[in-house]
Scaffold this motif. Structure first.
Motif, PDB file in Angstrom:
ATOM      1  N   PRO A  76       0.821  -1.211   0.000  1.00 42.14           N
ATOM      2  CA  PRO A  76       0.000   0.000   0.000  1.00 42.14           C
ATOM      3  C   PRO A  76       0.864   1.273   0.000  1.00 42.14           C
ATOM      4  O   PRO A  76       1.483   1.617   0.997  1.00 42.14           O
ATOM      5  CB  PRO A  76      -0.840  -0.112   1.273  1.00 42.14           C
ATOM      6  CG  PRO A  76      -0.168  -1.133   2.119  1.00 42.14           C
ATOM      7  CD  PRO A  76       0.696  -1.969   1.236  1.00 42.14           C
ATOM      8  N   ALA A  77       0.884   1.943  -1.136  1.00 41.40           N
ATOM      9  CA  ALA A  77       1.723   3.127  -1.307  1.00 41.40           C
ATOM     10  C   ALA A  77       1.329   4.269  -0.372  1.00 41.40           C
ATOM     11  O   ALA A  77       2.172   5.117  -0.054  1.00 41.40           O
ATOM     12  CB  ALA A  77       1.662   3.593  -2.759  1.00 41.40           C
ATOM     13  N   THR A  78       0.093   4.269   0.090  1.00 37.31           N
ATOM     14  CA  THR A  78      -0.363   5.349   0.968  1.00 37.31           C
ATOM     15  C   THR A  78       0.336   5.345   2.326  1.00 37.31           C
ATOM     16  O   THR A  78       0.312   6.344   3.030  1.00 37.31           O
ATOM     17  CB  THR A  78      -1.884   5.251   1.195  1.00 37.31           C
ATOM     18  OG1 THR A  78      -2.186   3.944   1.713  1.00 37.31           O
ATOM     19  CG2 THR A  78      -2.645   5.487  -0.100  1.00 37.31           C
ATOM     20  N   LEU A  79       0.971   4.236   2.686  1.00 36.81           N
ATOM     21  CA  LEU A  79       1.679   4.152   3.968  1.00 36.81           C
ATOM     22  C   LEU A  79       3.103   4.674   3.888  1.00 36.81           C
ATOM     23  O   LEU A  79       3.775   4.796   4.901  1.00 36.81           O
ATOM     24  CB  LEU A  79       1.718   2.701   4.463  1.00 36.81           C
ATOM     25  CG  LEU A  79       0.385   2.016   4.717  1.00 36.81           C
ATOM     26  CD1 LEU A  79       0.610   0.568   5.138  1.00 36.81           C
ATOM     27  CD2 LEU A  79      -0.415   2.761   5.768  1.00 36.81           C
ATOM     28  N   ALA A  80       3.574   4.963   2.679  1.00 35.16           N
ATOM     29  CA  ALA A  80       4.982   5.294   2.472  1.00 35.16           C
ATOM     30  C   ALA A  80       5.196   6.791   2.282  1.00 35.16           C
ATOM     31  O   ALA A  80       4.277   7.536   1.968  1.00 35.16           O
ATOM     32  CB  ALA A  80       5.516   4.540   1.257  1.00 35.16           C
ATOM     33  N   LEU A  81       6.446   7.172   2.458  1.00 39.52           N
ATOM     34  CA  LEU A  81       6.891   8.551   2.272  1.00 39.52           C
ATOM     35  C   LEU A  81       8.223   8.491   1.534  1.00 39.52           C
ATOM     36  O   LEU A  81       9.122   7.776   1.971  1.00 39.52           O
ATOM     37  CB  LEU A  81       7.075   9.216   3.648  1.00 39.52           C
ATOM     38  CG  LEU A  81       7.625  10.621   3.691  1.00 39.52           C
ATOM     39  CD1 LEU A  81       6.583  11.604   3.166  1.00 39.52           C
ATOM     40  CD2 LEU A  81       7.993  10.984   5.133  1.00 39.52           C
ATOM     41  N   PRO A  82       8.374   9.204   0.405  1.00 38.47           N
ATOM     42  CA  PRO A  82       9.658   9.165  -0.293  1.00 38.47           C
ATOM     43  C   PRO A  82      10.800   9.640   0.607  1.00 38.47           C
ATOM     44  O   PRO A  82      10.645  10.586   1.375  1.00 38.47           O
ATOM     45  CB  PRO A  82       9.463  10.129  -1.468  1.00 38.47           C
ATOM     46  CG  PRO A  82       7.982  10.163  -1.682  1.00 38.47           C
ATOM     47  CD  PRO A  82       7.389  10.019  -0.301  1.00 38.47           C
ATOM     48  N   GLY A  83      11.927   8.962   0.517  1.00 39.85           N
ATOM     49  CA  GLY A  83      13.077   9.321   1.355  1.00 39.85           C
ATOM     50  C   GLY A  83      14.296   8.497   1.029  1.00 39.85           C
ATOM     51  O   GLY A  83      14.500   8.109  -0.117  1.00 39.85           O
ATOM     52  N   LYS A  84      15.081   8.169   2.063  1.00 39.77           N
ATOM     53  CA  LYS A  84      16.381   7.511   1.858  1.00 39.77           C
ATOM     54  C   LYS A  84      16.515   6.135   2.491  1.00 39.77           C
ATOM     55  O   LYS A  84      17.505   5.454   2.271  1.00 39.77           O
ATOM     56  CB  LYS A  84      17.487   8.406   2.424  1.00 39.77           C
ATOM     57  CG  LYS A  84      17.618   9.726   1.718  1.00 39.77           C
ATOM     58  CD  LYS A  84      18.735  10.542   2.325  1.00 39.77           C
ATOM     59  CE  LYS A  84      18.851  11.870   1.615  1.00 39.77           C
ATOM     60  NZ  LYS A  84      19.930  12.691   2.159  1.00 39.77           N
ATOM     61  N   VAL A  85      15.569   5.695   3.292  1.00 39.75           N
ATOM     62  CA  VAL A  85      15.689   4.451   4.040  1.00 39.75           C
ATOM     63  C   VAL A  85      15.216   3.268   3.197  1.00 39.75           C
ATOM     64  O   VAL A  85      14.239   3.380   2.458  1.00 39.75           O
ATOM     65  CB  VAL A  85      14.865   4.529   5.347  1.00 39.75           C
ATOM     66  CG1 VAL A  85      14.805   3.182   6.062  1.00 39.75           C
ATOM     67  CG2 VAL A  85      15.435   5.585   6.264  1.00 39.75           C
TER      68      VAL A  85
END
Length: 179
Positions: A125-134
């Motif tokens: 589910p992409a709605t749980l994610a946040l673009p970043g570095k981890v």
């Protein structure tokens, strides 16, 4: 498996995130369309019209071996198999075939791959994610989602989220993901 209920539902979700889906396969259903996406009988028939760099497999367990082998034989570089419950003997055969090929297998019994804000291959589910570095790599789909949600709540974004699957024999290990 694009014409099945799971395949068509998750294809729409992958497109909504920005993933480019060029075609789908479903034996015996060539010529049909799923939301304007052409359906072919096989990966080879797609390759006659366009390149294929990824196969995301949404088929029942009794058909998964054939779908994975078809992708390996077509030299598809990345294969993501969502299917759970593939017989152990089928996976032993697939493991031997994948190791002799240039294809990489994520799964089976996995949620797939997500690069938040860029691409989704599977059911994460992409709605749980946040673009970043981890980077997150997990054998458990539910724990993958939990880790994403917790990091997102803390404002810590993710670059790669990979669910490798929890079956005894899978295509990719934790250390493979580091490579």
């Amino acid at each position: 498996g694009i014409t099945g209920s799971h395949g068509s539902f998750h294809t729409r979700a992958m497109i909504a995130v920005g993933t480019t889906i060029v075609a789908g396969t479903s034996p015996g259903k060539a010529g049909q369309k799923v939301d304007e996406i052409p359906v072919y009988d096989s990966i080879k028939s797609i390759q006659a019209d366009m390149p294929v760099d990824t196969s995301v497999i949404f088929v029942p367990a009794p058909h998964a071996k054939a779908a994975i082998i078809e992708a390996i034989d077509a030299k598809v570089p990345l294969i993501v198999c969502i299917t759970e419950g593939i017989p152990l003997h089928d996976m032993m055969y697939i493991k031997q075939r994948i190791e002799k090929s240039r294809s990489k297998l994520i799964g089976p019994n996995c949620p797939g791959i997500l690069m938040p804000g860029k691409i989704k291959l599977g059911i994460i589910p992409a709605t749980l994610a946040l673009p970043g570095k981890v980077g997150i790599v997990s054998r458990s789909g539910t724990l993958t989602y939990e880790a994403m949600a917790e990091l997102t709540d803390l404002g810590i974004g993710q670059k790669y989220v990979i669910g490798i699957g929890g079956d005894p024999i899978n295509g990719t290990s934790f250390t493979d993901c580091l490579d």
